[in-house]
Design an enzyme around this catalytic site. Structure first.
Site, short mmCIF file in Angstrom:
data_model
loop_
_atom_site.label_atom_id
_atom_site.label_comp_id
_atom_site.label_asym_id
_atom_site.label_seq_id
_atom_site.Cartn_x
_atom_site.Cartn_y
_atom_site.Cartn_z
N PRO A 1 0.80 -1.25 0.09
CG PRO A 1 -0.04 -0.83 2.33
CD PRO A 1 0.72 -1.67 1.38
CG ASP B 1 4.67 -1.35 3.09
OD1 ASP B 1 3.60 -1.03 3.43
OD2 ASP B 1 5.36 -2.85 3.24
CG HIS B 2 -0.08 3.65 4.57
ND1 HIS B 2 0.17 4.28 6.23
CD2 HIS B 2 -1.67 4.51 4.37
CE1 HIS B 2 -0.35 5.16 5.98
NE2 HIS B 2 -1.35 5.13 5.91
NE ARG B 3 2.46 -4.23 3.64
CZ ARG B 3 2.66 -5.23 3.08
NH1 ARG B 3 2.75 -6.14 2.46
NH2 ARG B 3 3.84 -4.85 2.32
CB ILE C 1 6.17 4.97 6.93
CG1 ILE C 1 7.94 3.79 7.10
CG2 ILE C 1 6.16 6.34 6.89
CD1 ILE C 1 8.55 4.07 5.77
#
Length: 426
Positions: A224, A398-400, A402
């Site tokens: 993501p 990577d939004h998972r 950060i």
């Protein structure tokens, strides 16, 4: 004695490549370590050397062929001494095998006699541990998605490796629907005949371009992405660069913005450790070393050499190493090892142009910095309009791993150091 030369494990996560050149012909004399073929992969071009002294008996590949790990490239007729030695080695191996098999048959002799060889082979296959099945990570992922047991799949690849087609074939036999198969390759559809509207031409996709396409597609579909944008006033940094340029020239290199950004980014990774990590299922792995890849545009496509231990090197050292690796990449002399182990990547398109872009994260990394072209803009400083050099930056992450706030702080910290480089770079 005839010896086979096979495709070795070339680099981490590299399962296949393309024959860029065949360097010997049938009948040629070869010696140990002599290059036989050149294989081009997404990582780099690699020479496959001979493991023996002898004469080329058979060449099984040609330029342009796609090869995979374990595939036979050529056969070499070795000298008589090697022949005798290898016979001795084979005998030793046979003795060991006989000992091992003898121990096994003593345990359950009656059961082995009752079971037919074909049934016994199937029985042993079922007992195989999944980790022992020879298959690439992408094939394992496909098997999980299609709910296929890899230990039950018949292999057709070289060296007994299971391919994606093997998994799909097995899934088809066990009742996979047409809809499921159609979902395996989203976005692919039959193209119309474009020649009906005008002249067309075709060009075969090169190995690096094809593998890069596969990797970025996988990254975009599984990570993501969020991209944060910001701008920095690099007027002071440019003055800093010019000040130290003469020192760099004495070392025979040019002090570039990319070299300075390497140093700044190294400190940023130290201050924001999540950007220097990797995600492993439910665990974040933090790395306590600072290796940064730099994207290099080459005639063959995008390559990413890695500068190691950035924080322990001076700007001059970074400039020298960056210049050497970039030249190696463009001249097809870079080794796979020089393109591995990166924790973060910098992609600088400023020399080409653009006001911003969204770079794609390169797994297993979790972030990448994008650099666009710097331009002079009028800026108000203490109510006075001044001419300042402004550089656009972007960071995809990577939004998972950060969060948005941390992404904004990370990029803003880099911008602050660019605006006042004398604080940490002297």
């Amino acid at each position: 004695m005839k010896k086979e030369i096979k495709v070795p494990d070339i680099a981490e996560n590299v399962e296949k490549g393309t024959i860029a050149a065949v360097l010997v012909s049938k009948g040629d004399k070869v010696s140990v370590d002599q290059p036989l073929v050149e294989i081009e992969t997404e990582k780099a071009s690699t020479d496959i050397p001979s493991l023996y002294d002898g004469v080329v008996d058979e060449v099984k590949v040609k330029e342009g062929d796609e090869v995979t790990i374990g595939q036979v490239l050529m056969v070499i007729e070795t000298k008589a001494e090697e022949k005798d030695e290898s016979k001795g080695e084979e005998k030793e191996e046979e003795k060991e095998e006989e000992k091992d098999t003898g121990k096994e048959t003593k345990k359950e002799p009656e059961e082995d006699e009752k079971v037919k060889p074909e049934e016994q082979e199937k029985k042993s296959d079922k007992k195989r541990n999944l980790s022992e099945v020879p298959a690439a990570p992408s094939v394992r992922r496909l098997a999980r998605e299609m709910d296929v047991d890899l230990t039950q799949v018949e292999s057709s690849g070289p060296g007994g490796r299971i391919t994606a087609d093997d998994v799909k074939s097995h899934a088809g036999k066990t009742g996979a629907t047409k809809e499921q198969k159609a979902e395996e390759k989203p976005g692919e559809s039959e193209l119309p005949d474009f020649s009906q509207w005008g002249p067309v031409s075709g060009e075969k996709i090169k190995t690096i371009r094809r593998l890069t396409a596969e990797n970025v597609l996988n990254s975009w579909q599984t990570i993501p992405h969020v991209t944060q944008f910001d701008k920095a006033d690099m007027t002071n940094l440019e003055n800093f660069r010019k000040k130290y340029q003469q020192k760099a020239e004495k070392e025979g290199v040019k002090l570039t913005v990319t070299a300075i950004l390497l140093k700044i980014t190294g400190f940023a990774l130290q201050k924001f450790p999540r950007f220097n990590s990797s995600l492993d299922k439910d665990e974040i792995i933090f790395k306590h070393y600072f290796n940064i890849g730099v994207a290099v545009d080459t005639p063959r496509g995008l390559l990413v050499p890695v500068i190691r231990d950035v924080n322990s090197k001076s700007l001059i050292q970074l400039s020298v190493e960056l210049d050497e690796l970039a030249k190696k990449a463009r001249e097809r002399k870079i080794s796979p090892d020089e393109m591995q182990g990166g924790n973060f990547t910098i992609s600088n398109l400023g020399g080409i142009g653009g006001t911003g872009f969204t770079p794609i994260v390169l797994p297993p990394q979790v972030a990448i910095l994008g650099v666009s072209r710097a331009e002079y803009n009028p800026v108000y400083i203490e109510d006075e309009l001044q001419k300042r050099m402004i550089i656009p930056l972007s960071v995809s992450y990577d939004h998972r791993v950060i969060d948005g706030a941390e992404g904004a702080r990370f990029l803003r910290w880099i911008c602050d150091v660019i605006e006042d480089p004398f604080a940490i770079l002297q």
